[in-house]
Design an enzyme around this catalytic site. Structure first.
Site, PDB file in Angstrom:
ATOM      1  N   HIS A  93       0.826  -1.218   0.000  1.00 55.51           N
ATOM      2  CA  HIS A  93       0.000   0.000   0.000  1.00 55.51           C
ATOM      3  C   HIS A  93       0.859   1.266   0.000  1.00 55.51           C
ATOM      4  CE1 HIS A  93       0.043  -0.098   4.582  1.00 55.51           C
ATOM      5  NE2 HIS A  93       0.038   1.206   4.416  1.00 55.51           N
ATOM      6  N   ASP A 229       1.110  -7.669   2.226  1.00 54.93           N
ATOM      7  CA  ASP A 229       1.245  -6.228   1.982  1.00 54.93           C
ATOM      8  C   ASP A 229       2.722  -5.804   1.885  1.00 54.93           C
ATOM      9  OD1 ASP A 229       0.866  -3.526   1.760  1.00 54.93           O
ATOM     10  OD2 ASP A 229      -0.560  -3.372   3.407  1.00 54.93           O
ATOM     11  N   SER A 668       3.937   2.347   8.301  1.00 52.78           N
ATOM     12  CA  SER A 668       3.659   1.326   7.296  1.00 52.78           C
ATOM     13  C   SER A 668       4.925   0.961   6.546  1.00 52.78           C
ATOM     14  CB  SER A 668       2.625   1.829   6.297  1.00 52.78           C
ATOM     15  OG  SER A 668       1.359   1.809   6.879  1.00 52.78           O
TER      16      SER A 668
HETATM   17  N1  ARG Z   1      -4.705   0.733   7.178  1.00 58.48           N
HETATM   18  C1  ARG Z   1      -3.413   0.790   6.574  1.00 58.48           C
HETATM   19  C2  ARG Z   1      -2.655   2.014   7.029  1.00 58.48           C
HETATM   20  O1  ARG Z   1      -3.227   3.027   7.303  1.00 58.48           O
HETATM   21  C3  ARG Z   1      -3.468   0.856   5.104  1.00 58.48           C
HETATM   22  C4  ARG Z   1      -3.916  -0.387   4.484  1.00 58.48           C
HETATM   23  C5  ARG Z   1      -4.127  -0.250   3.017  1.00 58.48           C
HETATM   24  N2  ARG Z   1      -5.030  -1.272   2.600  1.00 58.48           N
HETATM   25  C6  ARG Z   1      -6.262  -1.023   2.141  1.00 58.48           C
HETATM   26  N3  ARG Z   1      -7.060  -2.022   1.923  1.00 58.48           N
HETATM   27  N4  ARG Z   1      -6.670   0.201   1.870  1.00 58.48           N
HETATM   28  O2  ARG Z   1      -1.442   1.998   7.042  1.00 58.48           O
END
Ligand code: ARG
Length: 751
Positions: A93, A229, A668
């Site tokens: 992501h 991911d 992330s």
């Molecule tokens: N929740 C994750 C973050 O804020 C991002 C994940 C991205 N995945 C998604 N399905 N939008 O770091």
């Protein structure tokens, strides 16, 4: 007595005192002084020098801040160097926007994945930079003593900026380094960070979204999770090893330090440490400020983002090209939208406002128990609360004017790009002096060229049919949600002309504006005229929205600020517990957090294991949903149990695991490491039950979601056949233990 015990327990919780190893985003330079002994007890085997050293290569040299800017002030994600030749892992992501930029309907890397099978195939990127921390220093004493108490909030930040810019100059070594000065603990301390920034960062590999984004927005922010991911990049340098923009002659970064990758896997309670760039937390807010967030800030944003997503989705589902075009915007807006909802829910369910109130009462008692303290801290909480209460009335208007107006449809922002040109053309018209006129004309020519150059970029990323529908919804909400006094005159005119039919208004604006098509924009710029601009519907409306935005921002900004009281509040909290260690709120600077691999109980009678497997991917499969599609190749590997060295001894493949580390957005892609500093996974998310974690850490239920390094390598090697990348890594895997029988036999022979 009971109250006091409670007080302490609570301070420990909200302020990050060293009670739980898991809470806290710690600053690297204090590792020796604050955390080392504790970390060692928990399982760390490296020395402080091996982790953070200014003079010698250390673990911090493998941690990368990712940004779109060559001189970043913050980082959208974290990466880690994993090979001597600058190979870098981060999340899928995090690479999503970049992968999108390289994608077309014919070569859809979001859908199908991308793997460079040789260095030549690695894809350069215009706006991606990799920052490495060279050193950091406490500069509080060079700033605070020079700030007079009489300065108001804005004067104070101006004074800080002035001093910081001198420091930046003095430490940048003629622009060799990017120097950043940041405020900590609400402005009670300041630190300087020196970074080396590399600007040639190439895409090396990405799994298809059916792996990298498996579970999509449905599973986002949730456990149990089955997402691979990760994506892979490589940092390049000039032939002499210095940072350089993309050039064919550039060579892979010769890493000062890179992380070995462990294939040993994790067990419940194992030590886990994460390094990265957490973006922002607000753990020291008062109850009123926190309530303000959840009752004033988030609800209008949820409504606006929700509507936008609905419109986007309709168009994306109908057209593959549009789906690619808006994939990244959609994902990040959907991510924020769910985050806001989760935070509101978390604050409510976990009673965070009441927890804070109780703490404030104790703080008050402490402050009032001593005359000097009373003078200093006695009215701080009350002041903050009054100021925040005063902001409530206007806030929804403030947010709505911005997000429904200029930031509503993208055409509005784009139209405003032409404002500078309009201004200059007006000046030209009024200028009498011949020489000055010629100069103005030159300036205008330059602006025209720049706008022309920007046309393909804007239209590559936008679909006007979609934007037109967004415009209709946003403008309708603007008209109906806001007080009539905020409606731009031109909007009212259109409203009356089209009898309140916002689809008709949108059609009129998009059909008649030169900014709404590539041809229109080019034609206009070939012969720009003030008259055309002043009559252009999109341009007029955008200017109307802008004027209202400035009006409301002006009122909002002139309201009193809480910053001085916040600063005192945090100072007071620390003074209240002088023997405790405190960590500062996240602010996009390098931090580490340590804790352990851990399960949790999300609700009464519900237990969530700390680990997920490939079998779970298959269980969730839904061929009719693009969020839960499984690639046939992955299925085949699952069915034949062809996991190579990446599977467990009992023939399974681990996908994700949980730890109780303290992370937030910006982390992330961060490396999750074992006690030896080996990569055991990549952090990529937080869990639904503790979404309020950025406002108050929840030790019992807050977890970091990690993709296991074995799954990452399995996908690279077995799924994608890119084993040459695995060959670059340093793999750590314990030799299989001799079986018990053999040991016993040996023992017996010895006897
Ligand atoms: N929740 C994750 C973050 O804020 C991002 C994940 C991205 N995945 C998604 N399905 N939008 O770091």
């Amino acid at each position: 007595m009971k109250k006091l015990t409670y007080l302490f327990a609570f301070i420990l919780v909200i302020t990050g005192v060293k009670v739980k190893a898991d809470e806290g985003m710690w600053l690297p330079m204090f590792i020796d002084r604050l955390n080392y002994v504790d970390m060692q007890e928990k399982g760390l085997q490296l020395t402080p020098e091996e982790i953070y050293s200014v003079n010698k290569a250390s673990l911090k040299d493998a941690i990368v801040g990712l940004s779109g800017s060559p001189k970043p002030n913050g980082y959208f994600c974290t990466g880690e160097i994993v090979s001597p030749e600058g190979l870098m892992f981060t999340n899928h992501h995090c690479g999503f926007d970049i992968i999108q930029n390289h994608s077309t309907v014919a070569h859809d890397y979001l859908k199908d994945g991308f793997w460079a099978m040789s260095r030549e195939e690695e894809l350069p990127n215009e706006n991606l930079t990799a920052s490495f921390l060279v050193r950091m220093a406490d500069v509080t004493d060079s700033i605070i003593p020079f700030l007079s108490d009489t300065l108001d909030a804005r004067e104070r930040s101006a004074a800080v900026r002035k001093i910081s810019s001198r420091m930046k100059k003095a430490n940048s070594e003629d622009d060799r380094y990017n120097v950043v000065v940041k405020s900590f603990f609400g402005g009670n301390e300041y630190y300087l960070f020196v970074y080396e920034v590399f600007t040639d960062v190439r895409l090396v590999g990405a799994p298809p979204s059916s792996i990298g984004k498996y579970g999509g927005d449905t599973d986002n922010w949730m456990w149990p999770r089955h997402t691979g991911d990760f994506s892979i990049f490589r940092v390049y340098t000039a032939p002499d090893g210095s940072p350089a923009d993309y050039a064919e002659e550039n060579i892979p970064l010769k890493a000062k330090h890179y992380l070995p990758v462990s294939l040993d896997g994790v067990q419940q309670n194992d030590f886990a440490m994460i390094w990265g760039f957490p973006g922002s937390t607000s753990r020291y807010l008062t109850s009123e400020s926190l309530d303000f967030q959840v009752s004033e800030v988030f609800p209008p944003l949820v409504e606006i983002f929700g509507k936008k997503l609905e419109v986007w989705k309709e168009h994306m589902d109908a057209d593959q090209a549009v789906k690619i075009q808006y994939a990244s915007n959609y994902a990040s807006t959907a991510n924020s939208w769910k985050y806001f909802i989760g935070q509101m829910r978390g604050v409510e369910n976990l009673g965070v406002v009441d927890q804070k109130k109780e703490f404030e009462a104790e703080f008050q008692t402490w402050a009032e128990a001593d005359e000097t303290r009373k003078e200093k801290y006695g009215s701080v909480v009350e002041n903050i609360n009054t100021t925040m209460a005063g902001k409530r009335e206007l806030f929804e208007t403030y947010i709505s004017v911005i997000y429904l107006g200029v930031a509503g449809a993208d055409l509005m922002g784009y139209a405003l790009d032409y404002s500078g040109l309009e201004g200059a053309m007006k000046q030209l018209k009024e200028e009498k002096d011949k020489e000055k006129k010629a100069k103005k004309q030159e300036e205008i020519d330059g602006m025209v060229e720049e706008l022309k150059a920007g046309i393909p970029d804007f239209f590559k990323e936008h679909n006007m049919k979609l934007d037109q529908d967004v415009f209709a919804s946003m403008t309708e909400m603007f008209y109906n949600n806001l007080d009539a006094s905020y409606r731009p005159e031109y909007l009212v005119k259109l409203h009356d002309k089209f009898k309140g039919d916002f689809d008709a208004i949108a059609a009129y604006v998009y059909e008649n504006s030169f900014v709404a098509s590539e041809t229109g924009a080019n034609e206009f710029l070939n012969d720009p005229s003030l008259k055309t601009m002043s009559k252009d519907p999109a341009f007029q409306l955008a200017q109307g929205f802008m004027a209202k935005q400035m009006e409301v921002t002006g009122i909002y900004r002139s309201a009193p600020s809480t910053s001085a009281d916040n600063r005192k509040f945090i100072q007071g909290i620390r003074e209240m517990s002088p023997d405790k260690f405190f960590y500062p709120d996240a602010n996009s600077t390098l931090r580490f957090t340590y804790g352990q691999v851990l399960d949790y109980e999300p609700a009464d009678a519900v237990h969530f294991d700390y680990i997920t497997h490939l079998s779970g991917v298959m269980e969730k499969e839904d061929p009719d949903s693009d969020e839960f599609m499984v690639d046939p190749k992955l299925k085949e590997l699952y069915e034949t149990k062809d996991y190579g060295p990446y599977g467990t001894e009992d023939g399974r493949l681990v996908v994700c695991f949980l730890s109780n580390n303290d992370i937030t957005g910006g982390n992330s892609g961060s490396p999750v490491m074992n006690g030896k500093g080996e990569l055991i996974g990549l952090a990529f998310d937080g869990n639904w039950e503790a979404m309020s974690g950025d406002l108050a850490f929840e030790p019992d239920i807050q977890r970091t979601i990690v993709v296991d390094s074995r799954y990452v390598l399995f996908v690279i090697d077995k799924f994608a056949g890119a084993g040459h990348l695995v060959d670059e890594l340093t793999i750590k895997k314990k030799m299989p233990e001799p079986s018990r029988t053999i040991v016993r036999e040996e023992v017996e022979t010895d006897e």
